[in-house]
Design an enzyme around this catalytic site. Structure first.
Site, PDB file in Angstrom:
ATOM      1  N   SER A   1      83.449  44.025  43.023  1.00  0.00           N
ATOM      2  CA  SER A   1      83.117  43.241  44.190  1.00  0.00           C
ATOM      3  C   SER A   1      83.354  41.748  43.923  1.00  0.00           C
ATOM      4  O   SER A   1      84.441  41.387  43.492  1.00  0.00           O
ATOM      5  CB  SER A   1      81.666  43.528  44.584  1.00  0.00           C
ATOM      6  OG  SER A   1      81.444  43.192  45.917  1.00  0.00           O
TER       7      SER A   1
ATOM      8  N   ARG B   1      70.087  40.570  54.101  1.00  0.00           N
ATOM      9  CA  ARG B   1      70.223  41.636  53.125  1.00  0.00           C
ATOM     10  C   ARG B   1      70.471  42.994  53.799  1.00  0.00           C
ATOM     11  O   ARG B   1      71.223  43.814  53.299  1.00  0.00           O
ATOM     12  CB  ARG B   1      68.971  41.701  52.252  1.00  0.00           C
ATOM     13  CG  ARG B   1      69.028  42.735  51.152  1.00  0.00           C
ATOM     14  CD  ARG B   1      70.192  42.483  50.237  1.00  0.00           C
ATOM     15  NE  ARG B   1      70.141  43.269  49.022  1.00  0.00           N
ATOM     16  CZ  ARG B   1      71.055  43.226  48.059  1.00  0.00           C
ATOM     17  NH1 ARG B   1      72.092  42.409  48.194  1.00  0.00           N
ATOM     18  NH2 ARG B   1      70.948  43.953  46.984  1.00  0.00           N
TER      19      ARG B   1
ATOM     20  N   ASP C   1      84.915  53.179  50.330  1.00  0.00           N
ATOM     21  CA  ASP C   1      84.561  51.760  50.387  1.00  0.00           C
ATOM     22  C   ASP C   1      85.235  51.133  51.607  1.00  0.00           C
ATOM     23  O   ASP C   1      86.446  50.969  51.640  1.00  0.00           O
ATOM     24  CB  ASP C   1      85.036  51.086  49.091  1.00  0.00           C
ATOM     25  CG  ASP C   1      84.675  49.616  49.011  1.00  0.00           C
ATOM     26  OD1 ASP C   1      84.190  49.058  50.021  1.00  0.00           O
ATOM     27  OD2 ASP C   1      84.848  49.023  47.933  1.00  0.00           O
TER      28      ASP C   1
ATOM     29  N   HIS D   1      80.938  51.201  49.145  1.00  0.00           N
ATOM     30  CA  HIS D   1      81.248  50.115  48.223  1.00  0.00           C
ATOM     31  C   HIS D   1      80.398  50.177  46.955  1.00  0.00           C
ATOM     32  O   HIS D   1      80.846  49.820  45.873  1.00  0.00           O
ATOM     33  CB  HIS D   1      81.025  48.792  48.961  1.00  0.00           C
ATOM     34  CG  HIS D   1      81.294  47.585  48.130  1.00  0.00           C
ATOM     35  ND1 HIS D   1      82.546  47.308  47.619  1.00  0.00           N
ATOM     36  CD2 HIS D   1      80.487  46.587  47.708  1.00  0.00           C
ATOM     37  CE1 HIS D   1      82.488  46.179  46.924  1.00  0.00           C
ATOM     38  NE2 HIS D   1      81.255  45.725  46.962  1.00  0.00           N
ATOM     39  N   ASP D   2      79.167  50.615  47.088  1.00  0.00           N
ATOM     40  CA  ASP D   2      78.248  50.652  45.951  1.00  0.00           C
ATOM     41  C   ASP D   2      78.638  51.654  44.867  1.00  0.00           C
ATOM     42  O   ASP D   2      78.013  51.694  43.808  1.00  0.00           O
ATOM     43  CB  ASP D   2      76.829  50.985  46.425  1.00  0.00           C
ATOM     44  CG  ASP D   2      76.004  49.731  46.660  1.00  0.00           C
ATOM     45  OD1 ASP D   2      76.503  48.636  46.335  1.00  0.00           O
ATOM     46  OD2 ASP D   2      74.880  49.847  47.166  1.00  0.00           O
TER      47      ASP D   2
END
Lengths: 199, 402
Positions: free
Chosen positions: B167, B236, B336, B369-370
């Site tokens: 990232s 967040r 992602d 994405h994580d």
């Protein structure tokens, strides 16, 4: 290493830069890197095979050979290899031209469809032939075309692709031994390997 | 030390580690930022694991993602106020792990502009007139890398065996390899991009607006007792949605309700209807406890400004990559959607054009994405193998084969 790959390796000069299209798990590239100091780059579609290549310390890009080859500048490689993949390529004329654009030499190998066993199977059984080299049924094969040595020579002539060397191999499937034929090649060869390039 | 390690579930840990701190530009040259502004002094928080070899050829720099920190592996001493939580990449870094601390000297520094021990908007101004707040100069990914370069020099490392990061960490990996090519032997940019798309910038802007719309934000002048917690929490939440995937969220939450059997038909701030609402609120609350709102503004801005081609290749990505020398392993993840595979392919394409030694794989994973932070056998094997071969190659080239 498989006998057909040994034959390909014998045509690749020491220290050359090599692009292997459809490199599988990297058997040829690993051999060339270890024994010939070759700087190799592989292109492979399968995730597992790409992982195996990286596990062997090879540089490999996951992707489609037909599009991945387009990114390389002219003359980037000494040799570009297309081993046992031509029968699965949709536009072979375009791919072969690209091979000779990004590389000074091209190596193409494929199973020879005019082997006598194949001729006999079709003649006697009347069904689409299956061999150890082309082991699929007509309805589940990844091979979209079948090629004979004669076909490929004619193709190269028609598309102005100079053949520098040619080897007709008689070797058992995936065996390490075999021999290069000089007589009755069209009938006896299980594989054909061609070295292409500018004279 | 060992009495603590015994208590940990995973024996393959670096164990108790300490956050360290490095300050430069204290009296000498200030750090010249990309914006043209000067910054001094500059402090970076960092951690190291493993040992540097006498040849100093086994150092690996790990770059953290947006709101991460220097605490990659091991545990901070509970007796000294440590949380007892492992570092953010404990799965990847430790003895016998893919980034093997028995073999490699691993460094991770907290990014410039962050609030986890490095100089940033939450730091005291050098003239003693309070916290920086919005007086802090805007920093870029390149500025973060320049600061890291000072740290690597301070640690006496002439060349890094590898720079690894996902990232925003991946952006730093790319910047490192173009900015200091002779110092990066191998590079692993994970789940990253050469520059933010309009979509990426849009999500960041929504997050920033959430903070700036919070009345407590007060143009960056807030105190601990009146911080813009609601805005930061919403920021967040937006981020969290982009880190997951449709499939991962469907599997994790579906439309399940939270502690109730029927809809409430109201807007209860304490008791939401859906599990996913509850999850996001929880993530938001947790984040407010550990992160500074101004820092979030600065770091998202740095990621938005990042443009490898503009910075290092006069607009050409291949031009930028021709500055680099490293051997690359580029990895993307199939689900992602923040930095999709085609963004990694653009990078790979530029590397090929520039004649770089590059490997690329898209890992099939449905965590969005994580995925790069989670347990994944394939990712572990790829990284372990690539580092192993890189070290062997480097040593062979350096003439002292293993």
């Amino acid at each position: 290493m498989r006998f057909d790959l040994q034959q390909i390796a014998s045509w690749i000069p020491q220290g050359a830069s090599v692009l292997d299209l459809g490199c599988g798990s990297g058997e040829l590239l690993a051999h060339l890197q270890a024994h010939k100091g070759v700087r190799g780059q592989g292109i492979e579609h399968g995730e597992d095979k790409v992982a195996q290549c990286i596990g062997r310390g090879l540089s490999v890009i996951q992707g489609d050979i037909n599009t991945e080859i387009l990114d390389y500048p002219d003359g980037r490689f000494d040799v570009v290899v297309l081993s046992q993949t031509l029968q699965q390529v949709y536009k072979p004329a375009i791919l072969l031209k690209e091979m000779l654009r990004v590389g000074r030499r091209g190596v193409v190998s494929f199973p020879n469809f005019s082997h006598w066993r194949i001729r006999m199977q079709l003649l006697l059984s009347g069904q689409a032939p299956r061999t150890s080299e082309l082991p699929y049924e007509w309805w589940n094969t990844p091979n979209i075309r079948v090629i004979t040595l004669k076909d490929f020579r004619a193709f190269c002539k028609a598309h102005a692709l100079p053949i520098l060397e040619e080897a007709a191999l008689d070797t058992d499937y995936r065996r390490q031994d075999g021999h290069v034929l000089s007589l009755w090649k069209s009938w006896r060869a299980r594989y054909g390997i061609f070295l292409l390039g500018a004279r | 030390m060992s009495e603590y390690i015994d208590g940990f579930a995973d024996a393959n840990t670096v164990g108790i580690v300490e956050k360290q701190s490095f300050t430069f530009a204290n009296s000498g040259e200030p750090l010249l930022l990309e914006s043209g502004q000067l910054l001094a002094p500059v402090t970076l928080a960092f951690e190291t694991y493993g040992r540097l070899t006498p040849a100093r050829d086994n150092a690996i720099l790990i770059c953290h993602a947006l709101t991460g920190d220097a605490h990659v592996a091991g545990y901070h001493d509970p007796a000294k106020g440590g949380s007892g939580k492992p570092g953010w990449w404990e799965l990847m870094v430790g003895p016998g792990k893919p980034i093997d601390t028995d073999r490699y000297f691993v460094i991770c520094s907290n990014a410039l502009g962050s609030c986890m021990g490095s100089t940033g908007p939450a730091s005291e101004k050098p003239d003693g007139s309070g916290l920086y707040g919005l007086d802090f100069p805007v920093v870029t990914i390149g500025d973060m890398v320049k600061a890291q370069r000072e740290l690597i020099g301070h640690l006496g490392i002439p060349r890094l065996l590898a720079v690894v990061g996902g990232s925003m960490g991946g952006m730093q990996v790319l910047d490192w390899s173009c900015r200091y090519p002779e110092m990066v032997y191998a590079a692993i940019p994970l789940a990253t991009t050469a520059r933010h798309s309009a979509l990426n910038i849009a999500f960041h802007e929504v997050a920033r607006q959430a903070i700036m719309a919070d009345p407590n934000w007060n143009r960056g002048r807030y105190t601990d007792s009146s911080k813009p917690g609601t805005g930061l929490a919403v920021a967040r939440m937006v981020g969290h949605i982009t880190y997951l995937s449709d499939e991962a969220m469907r599997r994790k939450f579906g439309r399940r309700l939270q502690d109730r059997d029927a809809f409430s038909f109201d807007f209860d701030l304490d008791l939401p209807d859906f599990q996913v609402e509850s999850y996001l609120r929880y993530q938001g609350r947790k984040f407010v406890e550990r992160f500074d709102a101004n820092s979030f503004l600065y770091i998202t801005k740095a990621a938005d400004y990042f443009d490898l081609a503009a910075q290092h290749g006069q607009g050409s990505l291949a031009g930028a990559m021709s500055q680099a020398q490293a051997r690359f392993l580029v990895i993307s993840f199939s689900s992602d959607w923040l930095y999709p595979t085609y963004r990694s392919r653009e990078l790979v394409q530029a590397m090929k054009k520039a004649g770089r030694d590059v490997s690329f794989m898209e890992i099939d994973a449905d965590f969005g994405h994580d995925a790069f932070l989670l347990q994944n056998e394939r990712l572990s094997a790829l990284i372990a193998n690539f580092l192993d071969h890189s070290q062997a190659k480097l040593r062979m080239e350096a003439g002292h084969a293993v």
